[in-house]
Design a protein around this motif. Sequence first.
Motif, PDB file in Angstrom:
ATOM      1  N   ILE A 114      -1.845  -1.466  -4.020  1.00  0.00           N
ATOM      2  CA  ILE A 114      -3.039  -0.419  -3.863  1.00  0.00           C
ATOM      3  C   ILE A 114      -2.074   0.997  -3.819  1.00  0.00           C
ATOM      4  O   ILE A 114      -1.389   1.202  -2.790  1.00  0.00           O
ATOM      5  N   THR A 160     -11.199  -0.707   0.137  1.00  0.00           N
ATOM      6  CA  THR A 160      -9.976  -1.359   0.148  1.00  0.00           C
ATOM      7  C   THR A 160      -9.989  -2.663   0.850  1.00  0.00           C
ATOM      8  O   THR A 160      -9.398  -3.529   0.372  1.00  0.00           O
ATOM      9  N   VAL A 206       0.785  -1.106  -0.033  1.00  0.00           N
ATOM     10  CA  VAL A 206       0.067  -0.223  -0.121  1.00  0.00           C
ATOM     11  C   VAL A 206       0.845   1.212   0.108  1.00  0.00           C
ATOM     12  O   VAL A 206       1.820   1.517   0.959  1.00  0.00           O
ATOM     13  N   GLN A 247      -5.935   3.180   2.138  1.00  0.00           N
ATOM     14  CA  GLN A 247      -6.682   2.321   2.773  1.00  0.00           C
ATOM     15  C   GLN A 247      -7.469   3.228   4.050  1.00  0.00           C
ATOM     16  O   GLN A 247      -8.450   2.728   4.636  1.00  0.00           O
ATOM     17  N   HIS A 299     -11.342  -5.257  -1.161  1.00  0.00           N
ATOM     18  CA  HIS A 299     -10.335  -5.694  -2.155  1.00  0.00           C
ATOM     19  C   HIS A 299      -9.331  -6.892  -1.922  1.00  0.00           C
ATOM     20  O   HIS A 299      -9.129  -7.639  -2.223  1.00  0.00           O
TER      21      HIS A 299
END
Length: 279
Positions: free
Chosen positions: A224, A267, A124, A260, A270
Amino acid sequence: MKKIYDAETRFADVGDRKIAYRSYGKGKAIFFVNRFRGTLDTWDPLFVALMAKKFNVIVFDYSGIGSSTGNLVPDIIIVAKDVKDLADALKIDSIVVLGWSYGGLVAQAATLLYPNLVTHAILVGTNPPGKNEIPIEQAFYDAALKPVNDFEDEIVLFFEPKSESSKIAAKASHERIHKKIDVKKIPSTMDVFQLYFGGGDGFREDILNFREQIKKTKTPILIISGDHDISFAVENWYSFFNQMTNAQMVVYSGTGHAPQHQYPELTSRHIINFVKYTY
């Protein structure tokens, strides 16, 4: 949410140091590996709560950071040993790693160094190993190196100041986090900051050739990112991503360094689906 805020801080004895951690939920273990200056308290409680519905979420402080003893070192490879040592201490032999920002570098190292432990990696707001074309923006340094950050700094560091919806999400996330946070535990001196930066420098130098290894690993990887991350530009993945063996990418528009926290519900969904349907 009450259980999230009330979670007990525990300590895993890993020989020469004690790693502070908190545990939420049941299921497969997912280790949250933290950002620059991050502590147990700086994850968004809503994101933690949503993830804890499907996983055993383990958040922890690096050695020498927050409530953990020992010393942070300027070497990502050694920092990644915190992940392995904590898993061993908790007698967990299979984990997902979720690394945010600097923690994304640590998570990549752990994925490559401990392939029998890490089954999936969630990266992330971070970048691949080695040299990346787009550097950290000056706005990051202007805000991140202050001894104490205020809400306006957080908007710049983690969200997208040009987006009204991002700023609204920033306020909501800030209020959730600051219901219970010990700011005294957050690293605040340049001496400690330099240890983080030293780790980042070594990750870019990449003497172990992680850049090629991360392309070839068959461990499923989910990236992400926000479309305007002032710390780790998502564009640095674009020339790299199509060389990866088993990876997926999610990019949010109008979003900064903490997707996030801006989109905790989306998120978490996902990530849950990614772990469920990839191998």
